[in-house]
Design an enzyme around this catalytic site. Structure first.
Site, short mmCIF file in Angstrom:
data_model
loop_
_atom_site.label_atom_id
_atom_site.label_comp_id
_atom_site.label_asym_id
_atom_site.label_seq_id
_atom_site.Cartn_x
_atom_site.Cartn_y
_atom_site.Cartn_z
N GLY A 98 19.16 55.18 69.43
CA GLY A 98 19.16 56.56 69.93
C GLY A 98 18.95 57.51 68.77
N HIS A 149 15.83 47.13 64.06
CA HIS A 149 15.20 46.94 65.37
C HIS A 149 14.65 45.52 65.51
CE1 HIS A 149 15.30 51.06 66.81
NE2 HIS A 149 15.04 51.45 65.58
N LYS A 188 3.69 47.89 83.17
CA LYS A 188 2.23 47.88 83.30
C LYS A 188 1.61 46.50 83.06
CE LYS A 188 -1.12 51.00 83.74
NZ LYS A 188 -0.96 52.17 84.63
N GLU A 209 13.29 44.40 68.20
CA GLU A 209 12.26 44.41 69.23
C GLU A 209 10.86 44.73 68.73
OE1 GLU A 209 14.65 46.53 68.66
OE2 GLU A 209 14.38 48.49 69.56
N CYS A 219 20.99 49.56 66.34
CA CYS A 219 21.01 50.85 65.62
C CYS A 219 22.11 51.75 66.17
CB CYS A 219 19.63 51.51 65.67
SG CYS A 219 18.39 50.50 64.89
N TYR A 220 21.76 52.85 66.85
CA TYR A 220 22.80 53.74 67.39
C TYR A 220 23.77 52.93 68.26
CZ TYR A 220 25.08 57.25 70.30
OH TYR A 220 26.01 58.01 70.98
N ASP A 223 -2.52 50.80 88.93
CA ASP A 223 -1.33 50.69 89.77
C ASP A 223 -1.66 50.77 91.26
OD1 ASP A 223 -0.21 50.70 87.30
OD2 ASP A 223 0.47 52.78 87.40
#
Ligand code: XMP
Length: 507
Positions: free
Chosen positions: A54, A168, A365, A170, A81-82, A226
């Site tokens: 965050g 991070h 997506k 990710e 992190c946050y 979509d």
């Protein structure tokens, strides 16, 4: 319900990437605001919880905080992190501004006896992006990694299954990030990996058949990924009971309207194409303000759709191609509006439907694309780059006219053809007709024609982007071809701005 990992969102930019990475392990992930009540979390029944990064400091007055009870319910938790700082702070540790702020890729030393890092090299490359550090551990925690400036780059309390990372995992810059997430999801949370796009398809198909019964469904088809995948799914689930209205506003790219029509011609659905170019151009005549252009197009679109839908029989449901990122509620407050986006959303308010069907509401997506392939849609539709609802109108600066549209269509088609031939992979690329006319010379004659701008960007989330460093050879070829093949263009510009400060589209 599949087993799931719950991501609590504290406003960091990577929450969707995190969810995507975990879904790629066949584990359903759900994103919710960081401060949802414990009762809702228990209802979701996650196998594990991840507290996202965050922008705040845990000491900020308006920082989003989770319920402290979260750490007592016995579900494994990974704070990032946050999220890690918040966990440490709530559990009695201390967080303080880092003495030396580490930002970017740094070397980290790990304790390989930690379950998260088992069998990894003792030195790891990780992405750090924090202003604050955990300076004192809460009771029961140990430090399992350190960097040059952070003695507690990773912390854990294995008994309570609580883990925190100051970096991070990710992002791809963290070399073993996926492995760390994998350890958390499977070894620590014990997830089974029971979620696939095929399961999703089957569940949706039976749910839709049950819900719709013998009645019919209306879908506003834009030809975007979509709505196209939504049409393909519905035509399989409720063949003959789907009506698709495709409003061709005349602002599509070269041959696009015909391609969309062809892709749906052999499916069991009623396909209505409304050629409304004249009406849209009439409404846009003399309008130069970008926001006004967007609003007029949105309004006209709804009018055309409404007129058509009114004369159809037995339509009781409206289908929409809403996808998961459209429905994630942000935990970080609303950002200032930059542009009013127009797509086919917002339609239900204008009509009286028994219900709304949004079969892609749980997918990202890339999952929608996988599903589209499974449903037999061509690559030209499924792998399509995003194309805005207002179409080429927002790629023509200033007033839109039929002549300008023709010029832009031809230039854009050449650019797309050459990018395809080059095998380069921008995430979005297109030509823009600037409103600049300048003096040139062709065959010894003075010209006073348009400048076309080319834009090619790399992005993961379309919220930010970098311009792509296209090779000069490609730019040379595109420029020569546009100048030679498209009348009324005498200058080609290449856009070298990212977002921010620019946006991807020009208006
Ligand atoms: P911007 O220009 O805001 O665009 O950086 C971000 C992404 O959104 C797309 N875009 C739109 N998509 N309706 C849409 O469906 C719109 O009105 C719209 N405006 C921008 C844009 O192409 C890019 O991918």
């Amino acid at each position: 319900m599949h087993q799931n990992i719950l991501i609590l969102d504290f406003g960091g930019q990577y929450k969707e990437l995190l969810a995507l990475n975990i879904r790629s392990m066949n584990v359903l992930t759900i994103i919710k605001p960081g401060n949802i009540p414990i009762s809702e979390i228990i209802e979701i029944n996650p196998k594990g919880i991840i507290l996202s990064g965050g922008l705040s400091s845990v000491y900020d007055e308006d920082a989003v905080r989770c319920d402290p009870e979260l750490f007592k319910i016995g579900i494994p938790i990974l704070g990032i992190c946050y999220g890690a700082q918040l966990m440490a702070y709530i559990l009695g540790g201390l967080v303080a501004p880092c003495e030396i702020k580490e930002s970017g890729c740094v070397k980290m030393n790990i304790d390989p006896s930690s379950q998260l890092f088992a069998k990894m090299d003792t030195t790891q490359s990780v992405l750090m992006n924090d202003n604050d550090c955990i300076t004192k551990l809460p009771a029961g925690f140990i430090s399992t990694a350190y960097t040059g400036s952070s003695p507690n780059a990773a912390i854990e309390n294995t008994e309570k299954k609580l883990y925190g990372l100051q970096f991070h995992p990710e992002v791809k810059q963290t070399t073993n990030g996926m492995k760390m997430l994998n350890r958390f999801v499977f070894d620590i949370c014990g997830a089974a990996g029971d979620y696939t796009v095929d399961d999703y398809l089957n569940e949706q198909m039976s749910a839709i058949s049950r819900q719709v019964g013998n009645e019919s469904v209306l879908l506003a088809l834009s030809g975007g990924v979509d709505s196209s995948v939504c049409a393909a799914l519905l035509s399989k689930a409720i063949p003959d009971r789907l009506v698709c209205i495709f409003v061709d506003h005349g602002l599509m790219r070269k041959n696009e309207g015909d391609e969309i029509e062809a892709a749906f011609s052999d499916r069991r659905l009623k396909f209505i194409r409304i050629n409304a170019e004249k009406r849209f151009l009439e409404a846009l005549k003399g309008v130069t303000d970008p926001e006004q252009k967007r609003k007029i197009i949105g309004r006209e679109f709804i009018s055309v759709f409404e007129e058509q839908a009114r004369v159809l029989d037995n339509i009781k449901y409206l289908a929409q191609g809403t996808i998961y990122p459209d429905v994630i509620e942000s935990g970080a407050g609303n950002k200032a509006k930059v542009k009013s986006h127009h797509n086919v959303g917002g339609l239900p308010e204008i009509m009286d439907f028994k219900g709304i069907i949004e079969p892609l509401k749980g997918l990202f997506k890339n999952e929608v694309r996988i599903l589209g392939k499974r449903l037999g849609l061509p690559d030209s539709l499924v792998q399509r780059q995003p194309f805005p609802g207002p179409g080429l109108a927002i790629r023509i600066i200033g007033e839109v006219s039929k002549e300008k549209l023709e010029i832009l269509r031809s230039a854009d088609a050449i650019f797309r053809e050459e990018i395809k031939r080059s095998r380069l992979k921008p995430d979005q690329y297109f030509a823009v007709l600037t409103n600049i006319k300048s003096v040139g010379v062709t065959d010894d004659n003075r010209t006073y024609d348009y400048a076309v701008a080319l834009r090619a960007v790399k992005t993961k989330d379309f919220m930010t982007c970098e311009y792509m460093k296209l090779p000069y050879s490609t730019l040379d070829r595109v420029s020569a071809r546009i100048i030679n093949e498209v009348k009324k263009v005498n200058r080609i510009l290449y856009d070298i701005t990212g977002k921010p400060p620019a946006t991807i589209e020009y208006e």
